[in-house]
Write a protein that holds these residues in place. Structure first.
Motif, PDB file in Angstrom:
ATOM      1  N   LEU A 227      -8.905  -4.227   2.294  1.00 19.59           N
ATOM      2  CA  LEU A 227      -7.566  -4.346   2.862  1.00 19.59           C
ATOM      3  C   LEU A 227      -6.483  -3.880   1.899  1.00 19.59           C
ATOM      4  O   LEU A 227      -5.596  -3.111   2.256  1.00 19.59           O
ATOM      5  CB  LEU A 227      -7.293  -5.802   3.250  1.00 19.59           C
ATOM      6  CG  LEU A 227      -7.923  -6.304   4.555  1.00 19.59           C
ATOM      7  CD1 LEU A 227      -7.711  -7.799   4.680  1.00 19.59           C
ATOM      8  CD2 LEU A 227      -7.327  -5.592   5.742  1.00 19.59           C
ATOM      9  N   LEU A 228      -6.560  -4.360   0.670  1.00 22.33           N
ATOM     10  CA  LEU A 228      -5.452  -4.152  -0.252  1.00 22.33           C
ATOM     11  C   LEU A 228      -5.596  -2.926  -1.145  1.00 22.33           C
ATOM     12  O   LEU A 228      -4.628  -2.481  -1.738  1.00 22.33           O
ATOM     13  CB  LEU A 228      -5.275  -5.399  -1.118  1.00 22.33           C
ATOM     14  CG  LEU A 228      -4.939  -6.678  -0.353  1.00 22.33           C
ATOM     15  CD1 LEU A 228      -4.702  -7.826  -1.318  1.00 22.33           C
ATOM     16  CD2 LEU A 228      -3.712  -6.470   0.516  1.00 22.33           C
ATOM     17  N   GLN A 229      -6.779  -2.401  -1.257  1.00 20.08           N
ATOM     18  CA  GLN A 229      -6.971  -1.248  -2.134  1.00 20.08           C
ATOM     19  C   GLN A 229      -7.340   0.008  -1.356  1.00 20.08           C
ATOM     20  O   GLN A 229      -6.616   1.006  -1.400  1.00 20.08           O
ATOM     21  CB  GLN A 229      -8.039  -1.569  -3.189  1.00 20.08           C
ATOM     22  CG  GLN A 229      -7.606  -2.672  -4.148  1.00 20.08           C
ATOM     23  CD  GLN A 229      -8.649  -2.944  -5.222  1.00 20.08           C
ATOM     24  OE1 GLN A 229      -9.579  -2.176  -5.397  1.00 20.08           O
ATOM     25  NE2 GLN A 229      -8.485  -4.043  -5.938  1.00 20.08           N
ATOM     26  N   ALA A 230      -8.432  -0.061  -0.605  1.00 22.55           N
ATOM     27  CA  ALA A 230      -8.905   1.141   0.077  1.00 22.55           C
ATOM     28  C   ALA A 230      -7.919   1.635   1.128  1.00 22.55           C
ATOM     29  O   ALA A 230      -7.795   2.843   1.355  1.00 22.55           O
ATOM     30  CB  ALA A 230     -10.265   0.871   0.721  1.00 22.55           C
ATOM     31  N   LEU A 231      -7.200   0.698   1.784  1.00 23.09           N
ATOM     32  CA  LEU A 231      -6.293   1.109   2.853  1.00 23.09           C
ATOM     33  C   LEU A 231      -4.938   1.593   2.347  1.00 23.09           C
ATOM     34  O   LEU A 231      -4.150   2.157   3.099  1.00 23.09           O
ATOM     35  CB  LEU A 231      -6.078  -0.048   3.829  1.00 23.09           C
ATOM     36  CG  LEU A 231      -7.283  -0.429   4.697  1.00 23.09           C
ATOM     37  CD1 LEU A 231      -6.925  -1.571   5.625  1.00 23.09           C
ATOM     38  CD2 LEU A 231      -7.774   0.761   5.512  1.00 23.09           C
ATOM     39  N   HIS A 232      -4.650   1.363   1.057  1.00 20.27           N
ATOM     40  CA  HIS A 232      -3.355   1.774   0.532  1.00 20.27           C
ATOM     41  C   HIS A 232      -3.549   2.863  -0.521  1.00 20.27           C
ATOM     42  O   HIS A 232      -4.074   2.603  -1.599  1.00 20.27           O
ATOM     43  CB  HIS A 232      -2.623   0.575  -0.072  1.00 20.27           C
ATOM     44  CG  HIS A 232      -2.161  -0.415   0.957  1.00 20.27           C
ATOM     45  ND1 HIS A 232      -0.985  -0.276   1.659  1.00 20.27           N
ATOM     46  CD2 HIS A 232      -2.742  -1.541   1.428  1.00 20.27           C
ATOM     47  CE1 HIS A 232      -0.856  -1.270   2.502  1.00 20.27           C
ATOM     48  NE2 HIS A 232      -1.906  -2.057   2.379  1.00 20.27           N
ATOM     49  N   PRO A 233      -3.159   4.083  -0.220  1.00 20.58           N
ATOM     50  CA  PRO A 233      -3.311   5.194  -1.176  1.00 20.58           C
ATOM     51  C   PRO A 233      -2.494   4.928  -2.440  1.00 20.58           C
ATOM     52  O   PRO A 233      -1.557   4.127  -2.432  1.00 20.58           O
ATOM     53  CB  PRO A 233      -2.750   6.398  -0.402  1.00 20.58           C
ATOM     54  CG  PRO A 233      -2.749   5.990   1.030  1.00 20.58           C
ATOM     55  CD  PRO A 233      -2.540   4.520   1.040  1.00 20.58           C
ATOM     56  N   PRO A 234      -2.820   5.608  -3.525  1.00 17.72           N
ATOM     57  CA  PRO A 234      -2.049   5.436  -4.763  1.00 17.72           C
ATOM     58  C   PRO A 234      -0.622   5.927  -4.605  1.00 17.72           C
ATOM     59  O   PRO A 234      -0.306   6.737  -3.735  1.00 17.72           O
ATOM     60  CB  PRO A 234      -2.826   6.285  -5.782  1.00 17.72           C
ATOM     61  CG  PRO A 234      -3.596   7.267  -4.957  1.00 17.72           C
ATOM     62  CD  PRO A 234      -3.940   6.547  -3.687  1.00 17.72           C
ATOM     63  N   SER A 235       0.246   5.439  -5.474  1.00 17.64           N
ATOM     64  CA  SER A 235       1.662   5.785  -5.422  1.00 17.64           C
ATOM     65  C   SER A 235       1.871   7.277  -5.652  1.00 17.64           C
ATOM     66  O   SER A 235       1.119   7.932  -6.374  1.00 17.64           O
ATOM     67  CB  SER A 235       2.419   4.982  -6.485  1.00 17.64           C
ATOM     68  OG  SER A 235       3.735   5.463  -6.614  1.00 17.64           O
ATOM     69  N   LEU A 236       2.929   7.791  -5.028  1.00 15.11           N
ATOM     70  CA  LEU A 236       3.309   9.190  -5.244  1.00 15.11           C
ATOM     71  C   LEU A 236       4.136   9.359  -6.511  1.00 15.11           C
ATOM     72  O   LEU A 236       4.484  10.471  -6.882  1.00 15.11           O
ATOM     73  CB  LEU A 236       4.123   9.697  -4.044  1.00 15.11           C
ATOM     74  CG  LEU A 236       3.394   9.732  -2.705  1.00 15.11           C
ATOM     75  CD1 LEU A 236       4.349  10.176  -1.611  1.00 15.11           C
ATOM     76  CD2 LEU A 236       2.194  10.651  -2.763  1.00 15.11           C
ATOM     77  N   ASN A 237       4.475   8.215  -7.131  1.00 12.04           N
ATOM     78  CA  ASN A 237       5.254   8.226  -8.376  1.00 12.04           C
ATOM     79  C   ASN A 237       6.542   9.027  -8.241  1.00 12.04           C
ATOM     80  O   ASN A 237       6.858   9.893  -9.049  1.00 12.04           O
ATOM     81  CB  ASN A 237       4.405   8.794  -9.529  1.00 12.04           C
ATOM     82  CG  ASN A 237       3.220   7.910  -9.855  1.00 12.04           C
ATOM     83  OD1 ASN A 237       3.345   6.683  -9.881  1.00 12.04           O
ATOM     84  ND2 ASN A 237       2.077   8.522 -10.094  1.00 12.04           N
ATOM     85  N   ARG A 238       7.273   8.696  -7.188  1.00 17.96           N
ATOM     86  CA  ARG A 238       8.537   9.385  -6.952  1.00 17.96           C
ATOM     87  C   ARG A 238       9.674   8.815  -7.807  1.00 17.96           C
ATOM     88  O   ARG A 238      10.771   9.351  -7.834  1.00 17.96           O
ATOM     89  CB  ARG A 238       8.927   9.295  -5.475  1.00 17.96           C
ATOM     90  CG  ARG A 238       7.936   9.983  -4.561  1.00 17.96           C
ATOM     91  CD  ARG A 238       8.368   9.847  -3.106  1.00 17.96           C
ATOM     92  NE  ARG A 238       9.679  10.415  -2.874  1.00 17.96           N
ATOM     93  CZ  ARG A 238       9.918  11.694  -2.632  1.00 17.96           C
ATOM     94  NH1 ARG A 238       8.909  12.538  -2.605  1.00 17.96           N
ATOM     95  NH2 ARG A 238      11.139  12.129  -2.426  1.00 17.96           N
ATOM     96  N   GLY A 239       9.418   7.678  -8.455  1.00 17.99           N
ATOM     97  CA  GLY A 239      10.430   7.116  -9.342  1.00 17.99           C
ATOM     98  C   GLY A 239      11.485   6.292  -8.653  1.00 17.99           C
ATOM     99  O   GLY A 239      12.515   5.971  -9.252  1.00 17.99           O
ATOM    100  N   VAL A 240      11.267   5.928  -7.395  1.00 18.43           N
ATOM    101  CA  VAL A 240      12.267   5.128  -6.677  1.00 18.43           C
ATOM    102  C   VAL A 240      11.657   3.827  -6.172  1.00 18.43           C
ATOM    103  O   VAL A 240      12.185   3.206  -5.266  1.00 18.43           O
ATOM    104  CB  VAL A 240      12.866   5.914  -5.480  1.00 18.43           C
ATOM    105  CG1 VAL A 240      13.670   7.083  -5.961  1.00 18.43           C
ATOM    106  CG2 VAL A 240      11.758   6.362  -4.528  1.00 18.43           C
ATOM    107  N   ASN A 241      10.517   3.430  -6.740  1.00 21.44           N
ATOM    108  CA  ASN A 241       9.877   2.211  -6.267  1.00 21.44           C
ATOM    109  C   ASN A 241      10.623   0.964  -6.709  1.00 21.44           C
ATOM    110  O   ASN A 241      10.500  -0.090  -6.119  1.00 21.44           O
ATOM    111  CB  ASN A 241       8.428   2.136  -6.766  1.00 21.44           C
ATOM    112  CG  ASN A 241       8.343   2.224  -8.275  1.00 21.44           C
ATOM    113  OD1 ASN A 241       9.015   3.052  -8.874  1.00 21.44           O
ATOM    114  ND2 ASN A 241       7.512   1.388  -8.876  1.00 21.44           N
ATOM    115  N   LYS A 242      11.447   1.067  -7.748  1.00 17.75           N
ATOM    116  CA  LYS A 242      12.223  -0.073  -8.193  1.00 17.75           C
ATOM    117  C   LYS A 242      13.542  -0.130  -7.424  1.00 17.75           C
ATOM    118  O   LYS A 242      14.036   0.862  -6.927  1.00 17.75           O
ATOM    119  CB  LYS A 242      12.498   0.020  -9.699  1.00 17.75           C
ATOM    120  CG  LYS A 242      11.245  -0.084 -10.555  1.00 17.75           C
ATOM    121  CD  LYS A 242      11.595  -0.046 -12.028  1.00 17.75           C
ATOM    122  CE  LYS A 242      10.326  -0.177 -12.873  1.00 17.75           C
ATOM    123  NZ  LYS A 242      10.640  -0.135 -14.324  1.00 17.75           N
TER     124      LYS A 242
END
Length: 450
Positions: A227-242
């Protein structure tokens, strides 16, 4: 527009709101709960101890999923609704801005302990009875036991008004319901669940339960990883997650101001019998509180509706303490089995808090035209009741007219239909990209989105 006046500039509207709609508080938490909630006829006050407890207790999910909210009616419902209005009154008073004063104690003016009651009220007063005390329709003593339920809840209300919150909280945690394993092994009958929805006038949920029943999966370590890992792809690291605030001046930013009429209208459209939030808070309590009982032509009811509107305006604008915001962000995680042959093929669902859901519904109502303008170039049937059905019927008619009929007449189709089924689409949507869109196009919603 506000109070019948139309403003051409956002800064003028904000100045009007600040002058006429922002009140400052000068009373401590103890003074607020004593005035708004405490009833001396119920016994000596324990609110000083209650506030100490609410300031330091640990936010844990209750050991049950359903309260007795659907079991109350008549005079008992009136007593519960009136007390909850008192809690809302205390919450709105606690959220008022505090003028800086070196002589005041921050703890005495911290809104978190009082706002906690807004979430915990249903859990404290309507937690399930122990199994041995449950009324049984087949038992000739059913009526007597039903009266006992009323006495029990009224006694809890008395304790609540006294401020014996710690006692109620510990008693509610002592109630144990079926474990997820037991519920999976002995699930409720589909017909029973559908009937419960019908009894609450929720026809849509009843139909879904009858025609699209999906068993609730047990969330163990393996499924949790899925549920929490396989279904959620890694971050795109766009720098706006904060969290990032818009650079425009605060006096130019729009603030959300719900009216009593808007909130009552939103509550009147909610469905009863929906799943509760992580801490046992349901939509039903708010529906009973406002949608069916408030007559805005009466001054007393209008004052109650204004407090509800103020509460949800504060939530939408992020004008609540950070600890309470963290509580509202938490969701109850549940997974449904999509394939009986593949137990790892799951549909994860998150159930937000009741306050968060209502505030979201109010925001969507307030922003419906703005969101439609933003989405309509890429989407269809935005803000249309039964939008999915409109889309399906439109596609059927288009296929018949441009593809099926020409082929039946021996002609070539004049249109093509491309159908895409994206795997795990909603979970794969970038939260960072959404956050950036909100910051750029809907800055007034930044704090609520965070």
């Amino acid at each position: 527009e506000c109070d019948g006046d139309v403003f051409s500039r956002q800064c003028d509207l904000n100045a009007h709101v600040k002058k006429h709609h922002i009140e400052y508080r000068n009373r401590t938490n103890l003074e607020i709960v004593t005035e708004c909630i405490y009833d001396e006829n119920c016994g000596p006050s324990h609110w000083a101890d209650a506030l100490l407890f609410l300031r330091s207790f640990k936010w844990d999910a209750p050991p049950y999923r359903s309260t007795m909210i659907t079991k109350i009616n008549h005079r008992l419902e009136t007593n519960i609704v009136n007390t909850f209005h008192e809690v809302t009154h205390a919450s709105t008073e606690a959220c008022k801005e505090v003028k800086h004063n070196k002589n005041i104690s921050k703890q005495d003016f911290d809104a978190d302990p009082i706002l906690a009651l807004q979430v915990l009220f249903e859990r404290l007063v309507l937690f399930p009875l122990p199994p041995s005390e449950h009324p049984n329709n087949s038992n000739p003593k059913h009526k007597a036991r039903h009266a006992s339920v009323n006495r029990t809840i009224n006694e809890r209300l008395r304790l609540f008004k006294q401020g014996r919150i710690r006692e109620l909280y510990e008693e509610s945690n002592a109630v144990k319901s079926k474990s997820p394993q037991q519920m999976a092994e002995n699930p409720d009958k589909v017909q029973k669940n559908a009937q419960l929805a019908i009894d609450l006038d929720n026809v849509k949920s009843a139909n879904v339960r009858l025609t699209k029943n999906a068993p609730v999966a047990i969330i163990d370590e393996v499924r949790l990883k899925v549920l929490l890992q396989a279904l959620h792809p890694p971050s795109l690291n766009r720098g706006v997650n904060k969290s990032r605030r818009s650079t425009r001046f605060s006096h130019e930013k729009r603030t959300i101001h719900f009216t009593p009429e808007q909130i009552v209208r939103v509550l009147s459209k909610l469905n009863r019998g929906k799943a509760a939030g992580l801490y046992g808070d349901s939509l039903d309590l708010y529906i009973k509180t406002a949608a069916r009982r408030l007559n805005l032509d009466k001054d007393e009811d209008l004052a109650k509706a204004r407090r509800l509107a103020k509460l949800f305006s504060n939530v939408a604008n992020g004008n609540v303490p950070s600890q309470f915001q963290a509580v509202l962000r938490k969701t109850y995680l549940v997974a449904l089995e999509k394939d009986p042959e593949d137990k790892l093929k799951l549909r994860p669902l998150g159930v937000p808090s009741a306050i968060r859901r209502i505030a979201t519904a109010a925001v969507l109502t307030e922003y419906s035209s703005v969101l439609a303008d933003h989405l309509l170039p890429y989407n269809f049937a935005i803000g249309v009741s039964g939008g999915c059905d409109v889309i399906i019927k439109t596609m059927h008619l288009g296929v018949d007219k441009y593809i099926t009929e020409p082929e039946n007449n021996g002609d070539l189709p004049t249109r093509s239909l491309v159908s895409l089924d994206l795997i795990n689409m909603f979970n794969a949507v970038s939260r960072e990209e959404l956050r950036e869109i909100i910051a750029n196009d809907f800055p007034a919603l930044e704090r609520f989105a965070d």
